[in-house]
Design a protein around this motif. Structure first.
Motif, mmCIF file in Angstrom:
data_model
loop_
_atom_site.group_PDB
_atom_site.id
_atom_site.type_symbol
_atom_site.label_atom_id
_atom_site.label_comp_id
_atom_site.label_asym_id
_atom_site.label_seq_id
_atom_site.Cartn_x
_atom_site.Cartn_y
_atom_site.Cartn_z
ATOM 1 N N LYS A 59 34.021 34.464 43.823
ATOM 2 C CA LYS A 59 35.203 35.253 43.595
ATOM 3 C C LYS A 59 35.613 35.086 42.135
ATOM 4 C CE LYS A 59 39.181 35.218 46.437
ATOM 5 N NZ LYS A 59 40.238 34.273 46.758
ATOM 6 N N ALA A 60 35.499 36.121 41.386
ATOM 7 C CA ALA A 60 35.993 36.068 40.026
ATOM 8 C C ALA A 60 36.878 37.289 39.853
ATOM 9 C CB ALA A 60 34.845 36.100 39.035
ATOM 10 N N VAL A 61 38.073 37.060 39.362
ATOM 11 C CA VAL A 61 38.975 38.193 39.212
ATOM 12 C C VAL A 61 38.876 38.707 37.792
ATOM 13 C CG1 VAL A 61 41.288 39.014 39.634
ATOM 14 C CG2 VAL A 61 40.468 36.956 40.792
ATOM 15 N N LEU A 62 38.275 39.872 37.634
ATOM 16 C CA LEU A 62 38.114 40.430 36.305
ATOM 17 C C LEU A 62 38.947 41.697 36.191
ATOM 18 C CD1 LEU A 62 34.265 40.134 35.729
ATOM 19 C CD2 LEU A 62 36.054 38.737 34.729
ATOM 20 N N THR A 63 39.782 41.735 35.190
ATOM 21 C CA THR A 63 40.487 42.980 34.941
ATOM 22 C C THR A 63 39.556 43.885 34.144
ATOM 23 O OG1 THR A 63 41.322 42.173 32.847
ATOM 24 C CG2 THR A 63 42.674 41.746 34.796
ATOM 25 N N ASN A 64 39.934 45.141 34.015
ATOM 26 C CA ASN A 64 39.103 46.063 33.246
ATOM 27 C C ASN A 64 38.997 45.623 31.796
ATOM 28 O OD1 ASN A 64 38.099 47.804 35.058
ATOM 29 N ND2 ASN A 64 39.794 49.277 34.913
ATOM 30 N N ASN A 65 40.079 45.046 31.306
ATOM 31 C CA ASN A 65 40.080 44.549 29.933
ATOM 32 C C ASN A 65 39.051 43.454 29.738
ATOM 33 O OD1 ASN A 65 41.533 45.675 27.951
ATOM 34 N ND2 ASN A 65 43.488 44.685 28.493
ATOM 35 N N ASP A 66 39.039 42.509 30.690
ATOM 36 C CA ASP A 66 38.078 41.407 30.632
ATOM 37 C C ASP A 66 36.661 41.949 30.606
ATOM 38 O OD1 ASP A 66 40.086 39.594 30.727
ATOM 39 O OD2 ASP A 66 39.932 39.209 32.873
ATOM 40 N N LEU A 67 36.445 42.917 31.463
ATOM 41 C CA LEU A 67 35.109 43.482 31.598
ATOM 42 C C LEU A 67 34.654 44.104 30.276
ATOM 43 C CD1 LEU A 67 33.321 43.371 34.011
ATOM 44 C CD2 LEU A 67 33.990 45.696 34.599
ATOM 45 N N THR A 68 35.578 44.830 29.634
ATOM 46 C CA THR A 68 35.237 45.433 28.346
ATOM 47 C C THR A 68 34.869 44.349 27.347
ATOM 48 O OG1 THR A 68 37.075 46.864 28.902
ATOM 49 C CG2 THR A 68 35.981 47.281 26.813
ATOM 50 N N THR A 69 35.687 43.288 27.291
ATOM 51 C CA THR A 69 35.375 42.198 26.352
ATOM 52 C C THR A 69 33.987 41.642 26.630
ATOM 53 O OG1 THR A 69 37.685 41.609 26.709
ATOM 54 C CG2 THR A 69 36.388 40.146 25.298
ATOM 55 N N LEU A 70 33.702 41.389 27.919
ATOM 56 C CA LEU A 70 32.393 40.827 28.281
ATOM 57 C C LEU A 70 31.263 41.747 27.855
ATOM 58 C CD1 LEU A 70 32.910 39.266 31.829
ATOM 59 C CD2 LEU A 70 32.536 38.092 29.659
ATOM 60 N N MET A 126 24.934 48.506 39.406
ATOM 61 C CA MET A 126 25.720 47.468 40.071
ATOM 62 C C MET A 126 27.126 47.395 39.483
ATOM 63 S SD MET A 126 24.109 46.046 42.434
ATOM 64 C CE MET A 126 22.476 46.238 43.088
ATOM 65 N N LEU A 127 27.174 47.508 38.144
ATOM 66 C CA LEU A 127 28.458 47.421 37.459
ATOM 67 C C LEU A 127 29.383 48.550 37.906
ATOM 68 C CD1 LEU A 127 29.953 45.918 35.148
ATOM 69 C CD2 LEU A 127 29.038 47.611 33.595
ATOM 70 N N PHE A 128 28.824 49.772 37.997
ATOM 71 C CA PHE A 128 29.650 50.911 38.396
ATOM 72 C C PHE A 128 30.072 50.811 39.853
ATOM 73 C CE2 PHE A 128 27.484 53.133 34.743
ATOM 74 C CZ PHE A 128 28.614 53.046 33.940
ATOM 75 N N ASN A 129 29.300 50.049 40.628
ATOM 76 C CA ASN A 129 29.665 49.900 42.033
ATOM 77 C C ASN A 129 30.447 48.620 42.296
ATOM 78 O OD1 ASN A 129 28.538 52.249 43.424
ATOM 79 N ND2 ASN A 129 26.640 51.510 42.507
ATOM 80 N N ASN A 130 30.833 47.967 41.183
ATOM 81 C CA ASN A 130 31.668 46.765 41.283
ATOM 82 C C ASN A 130 30.975 45.544 41.881
ATOM 83 O OD1 ASN A 130 34.062 47.537 40.031
ATOM 84 N ND2 ASN A 130 34.626 48.739 41.841
ATOM 85 N N TYR A 131 29.658 45.504 41.848
ATOM 86 C CA TYR A 131 28.979 44.253 42.215
ATOM 87 C C TYR A 131 28.753 43.444 40.944
ATOM 88 C CZ TYR A 131 27.886 46.628 46.580
ATOM 89 O OH TYR A 131 27.965 47.291 47.770
#
Lengths: 204, 96
Positions: A59-70, A126-131
């Motif tokens: 379980k990792a809670v990633l906001t959209n902002n976090d994802l962009t940074t990553l 996978m990314l677009f499907n949130n896995y």
């Protein structure tokens, strides 16, 4: 007809076979530099995003902002690693007086690209499907498969490196909460170790 | 000893011919320029040796055009591969 002549003949045959069929100018330095960029990237990812949250199992809670940074960090890592790889490899080919772009290079890149592009596209899907969790293990696994695939066209040591990457990828898939550590080990530490070993081998 | 020497192939006594065969045995095909660079020989020299290997039916070639430039791709025949392997085995026996 002395025996020495035949010993020399055999050596020459082996050398010509190797030079003509394998791309041998991969420099250990490209491994080392790719490893350093990967470690820096993993550290940045940890500091900027993942370190801020309590890591719980799968379980990792990633906001959209976090994802962009990553994604930006990952993209930067990739660009830096690939361009330093190209730089060191073309330097090595020049040193060995071989052509950078011939049919061996082409064959190498095509066979590298098939598993790598497949893996990359799958990661995006996978990314677009949130896995999101499965992406890090998958990058390791597909990169490992790509290395195993090209090892027959270049230095055979890449085969063992590839198998290690696959093993780390599977490990990361089992322990997704530690997958960044596996990733840093695979893309960072292994590359550096491999690069150093190759440099030493080349010198001797 | 005589038996062994019989397997040593006259066609491969020459270094350049041996080199050509080494390249063509491990590669599906190789073009003239790559051969020239790999073996570090002159055009004429390479052509002569290619011709003699061709005569022994150890190699074949396909001529095609890359754009406007002619490009000749050489490959080894199965006969050539077998002869080469016999030659290497004979050398190994001799050195034993």
């Amino acid at each position: 007809m002395s025996k020495e002549k035949y010993v020399k003949d055999l050596e020459e045959i082996k050398d010509i076979m190797k030079r003509s069929s394998r791309f041998i100018s991969l420099s250990g330095m490209s491994g080392i530099s790719a490893g350093i960029f990967a470690l820096a990237g993993a550290y940045a990812a940890y500091k900027m995003v993942l370190g801020n949250q309590a890591l719980e199992y799968d379980k990792a809670v990633l906001t959209n902002n976090d994802l962009t940074t990553l994604l930006i960090i990952a993209g930067l890592c990739l660009i830096l690693a690939v361009s330093s790889g190209i730089f060191f490899t073309s330097r090595e080919t020049k040193k060995r007086k071989q052509k950078v772009w011939d049919h061996q290079t082409k064959r190498l890149l095509i066979n590298l690209a098939i598993p790598l592009v497949t893996g990359g596209l799958l990661c995006l899907i996978m990314l677009f499907n949130n896995y999101v969790g499965i992406i890090i293990p998958m990058t390791l696994i597909f990169y490992g498969l790509a290395l195993v695939n090209i090892s027959k066209y270049t230095l055979h040591e890449l085969r063992s490196l590839g198998i290690l990457e696959i093993a780390l990828g599977l490990g990361a898939a089992c322990f997704i909460e530690f997958s960044l550590i596996f990733w840093a080990l695979g893309f960072g530490a292994l590359h550096i170790i491999y690069g150093v070993v190759m440099q030493i081998k080349n010198k001797s | 000893m005589k038996e062994l020497l019989k397997d040593l192939n006259k066609a491969f006594e020459n270094k350049i011919r041996l080199g050509i065969m080494s390249v063509l045995v491990v590669n599906e095909y190789t073009d003239f320029t790559s051969l020239k660079e790999l073996l570090d020989v002159t055009d004429g020299n390479l052509a002569t040796h290619l011709k003699s290997l061709e005569k022994s039916k150890y190699i074949t070639y396909v001529k095609e055009f890359k754009g406007r430039k002619p490009n000749t791709r050489y490959s080894s025949t199965s006969e050539g591969k077998q002869a080469f392997i016999r030659h290497i085995k004979a050398i190994e026996q001799l050195l034993r």
